[in-house]
Design a protein around this motif. Structure first.
Motif, PDB file in Angstrom:
ATOM      1  N   ILE A 122       0.737  -1.161  -0.003  1.00 19.35           N
ATOM      2  CA  ILE A 122      -0.002   0.174   0.012  1.00 19.35           C
ATOM      3  C   ILE A 122       0.784   1.231   0.001  1.00 19.35           C
ATOM      4  O   ILE A 122       0.740   2.369  -0.484  1.00 19.35           O
ATOM      5  CB  ILE A 122      -1.110   0.006   1.241  1.00 19.35           C
ATOM      6  N   GLU A 123       1.888   1.254   0.585  1.00 13.20           N
ATOM      7  CA  GLU A 123       2.635   2.522   0.772  1.00 13.20           C
ATOM      8  C   GLU A 123       3.269   2.886  -0.612  1.00 13.20           C
ATOM      9  O   GLU A 123       3.364   3.911  -1.023  1.00 13.20           O
ATOM     10  CB  GLU A 123       3.974   2.354   1.838  1.00 13.20           C
ATOM     11  N   THR A 124       3.908   1.807  -1.394  1.00 12.56           N
ATOM     12  CA  THR A 124       4.380   2.084  -2.656  1.00 12.56           C
ATOM     13  C   THR A 124       3.308   2.450  -3.751  1.00 12.56           C
ATOM     14  O   THR A 124       3.609   3.520  -4.474  1.00 12.56           O
ATOM     15  CB  THR A 124       5.167   0.827  -3.211  1.00 12.56           C
ATOM     16  N   ALA A 125       2.267   1.802  -3.674  1.00 18.77           N
ATOM     17  CA  ALA A 125       1.079   2.388  -4.512  1.00 18.77           C
ATOM     18  C   ALA A 125       0.724   3.900  -4.262  1.00 18.77           C
ATOM     19  O   ALA A 125       0.366   4.616  -5.207  1.00 18.77           O
ATOM     20  CB  ALA A 125      -0.034   1.351  -4.150  1.00 18.77           C
ATOM     21  N   VAL A 126       0.481   4.003  -2.921  1.00 22.80           N
ATOM     22  CA  VAL A 126       0.056   5.486  -2.436  1.00 22.80           C
ATOM     23  C   VAL A 126       1.176   6.442  -3.155  1.00 22.80           C
ATOM     24  O   VAL A 126       0.777   7.494  -3.586  1.00 22.80           O
ATOM     25  CB  VAL A 126      -0.241   5.684  -0.960  1.00 22.80           C
ATOM     26  N   SER A 127       2.196   6.091  -2.667  1.00 21.97           N
ATOM     27  CA  SER A 127       3.328   7.345  -3.197  1.00 21.97           C
ATOM     28  C   SER A 127       3.389   7.411  -4.736  1.00 21.97           C
ATOM     29  O   SER A 127       3.589   8.470  -5.129  1.00 21.97           O
ATOM     30  CB  SER A 127       4.705   6.567  -2.618  1.00 21.97           C
ATOM     31  N   ILE A 128       3.149   6.258  -5.312  1.00 20.37           N
ATOM     32  CA  ILE A 128       3.196   6.391  -7.028  1.00 20.37           C
ATOM     33  C   ILE A 128       1.810   7.339  -7.163  1.00 20.37           C
ATOM     34  O   ILE A 128       1.857   8.311  -8.226  1.00 20.37           O
ATOM     35  CB  ILE A 128       2.928   4.911  -7.263  1.00 20.37           C
TER      36      ILE A 128
END
Length: 278
Positions: free
Chosen positions: A36-42
């Motif tokens: 989730i962290e990577t997806a939100v940052s993207i």
């Protein structure tokens, strides 16, 4: 065929309009959901970049990649967890979301979260899948199969429309050219738009080398800007790109994904081309 004479049915996704006389659409995100962290940052970065350069934005990530080359390849978190992640991204970033379905039984559940359903290129002729997606009444993005002539995509569009849904986008993602290679025929963009649907160009999958990485697909991301610039000049309604904070470490399609900096730089150029074309 003159694109000026084509009657395109505009598509409406959660308040965003795609098609004639509309801002260009950006569909962007990681190939597959990792965490989730990577997806939100993207998503956060691409939301800002899209706004900066005059694009409407649709966050894309797959919850399952059922067509990976190897059985050992990372496929994603699966539908249940993936839809929870997409719902969280949608709420946190206030953006519409799109993901792909692979079987007819996935369509109804996916429609509870998604704002647009994507049909994978390999499955663009699967009638039951297209009909099930159409019956959700969500907009449908059909990716043109690597084996399909652009004019034959009218039959895929007809399957959606004759199921009571006229909200169809077509996405070009390259055509098979021998083994482990794709090419893009820019004429196909105008031909598919002539069917009457908005057309998006998938700039990153079009430089993929399918199965060319010894058990996985490889890619040539250095050619993404070249093809994207040509497609925007040709008059497409949107651009699709896969983006990752560290493409070389992405769990899927890293070789043809763009870094944040490269994606923003490309959008800046594409915005200028769009202004010149308009």
């Amino acid at each position: 065929m003159s694109t000026e004479d084509i009657q395109v049915t505009n598509v409406h996704i959660a308040g965003v309009s795609i098609g004639a006389k509309q801002p260009p659409l950006l569909i962007a995100g990681p190939c597959v959901l990792e965490d989730i962290e990577t997806a939100v940052s993207i998503g956060a970065f691409m939301t800002q970049a899209a706004g900066d350069y005059g694009f409407s934005y649709l966050f894309k990530a797959s919850f399952d990649k059922a067509n990976r080359t190897s059985i050992r390849s990372y496929r994603g978190p699966g539908m249940a967890e993936g839809l929870e992640m997409l719902s969280a991204i949608k709420e946190e970033l206030n953006v519409p979301v799109i993901s792909d379905v692979h079987t007819p039984d996935q369509a109804e559940a996916a429609a509870t979260v998604l704002d647009c359903i994507q049909i994978p290129a390999f499955l663009c002729r699967q009638t039951d899948l297209l009909v099930a997606a159409a019956q959700t009444r969500l907009p449908i993005n059909i990716k043109k199969g690597q084996f399909m002539a652009p004019w034959d995509m009218r039959h895929a569009v007809a399957k959606i429309k004759e199921s009571g849904n006229d909200q169809v986008i077509l996405t070009e993602r390259g055509t098979s050219f021998g083994y482990n290679n794709l090419v893009v025929d820019m004429r196909g963009l105008a031909i598919m738009r002539g069917i009457g649907s908005p057309v998006v160009f998938d700039a990153t999958h079009s430089v993929q080398l399918p199965g060319g990485g010894d058990g996985c697909s490889s890619g040539q991301r250095e050619f993404v800007p070249t093809l994207a610039r040509a497609a925007m000049a040709a008059g497409v309604d949107g651009i699709f790109m896969e983006v990752h904070p560290n493409p070389d470490r992405a769990l899927c399609d890293g070789p043809n994904s763009l870094s944040f900096e490269a994606a923003a730089d490309l959008l800046k150029v594409l915005s200028r081309i769009r202004q010149a074309v308009d």
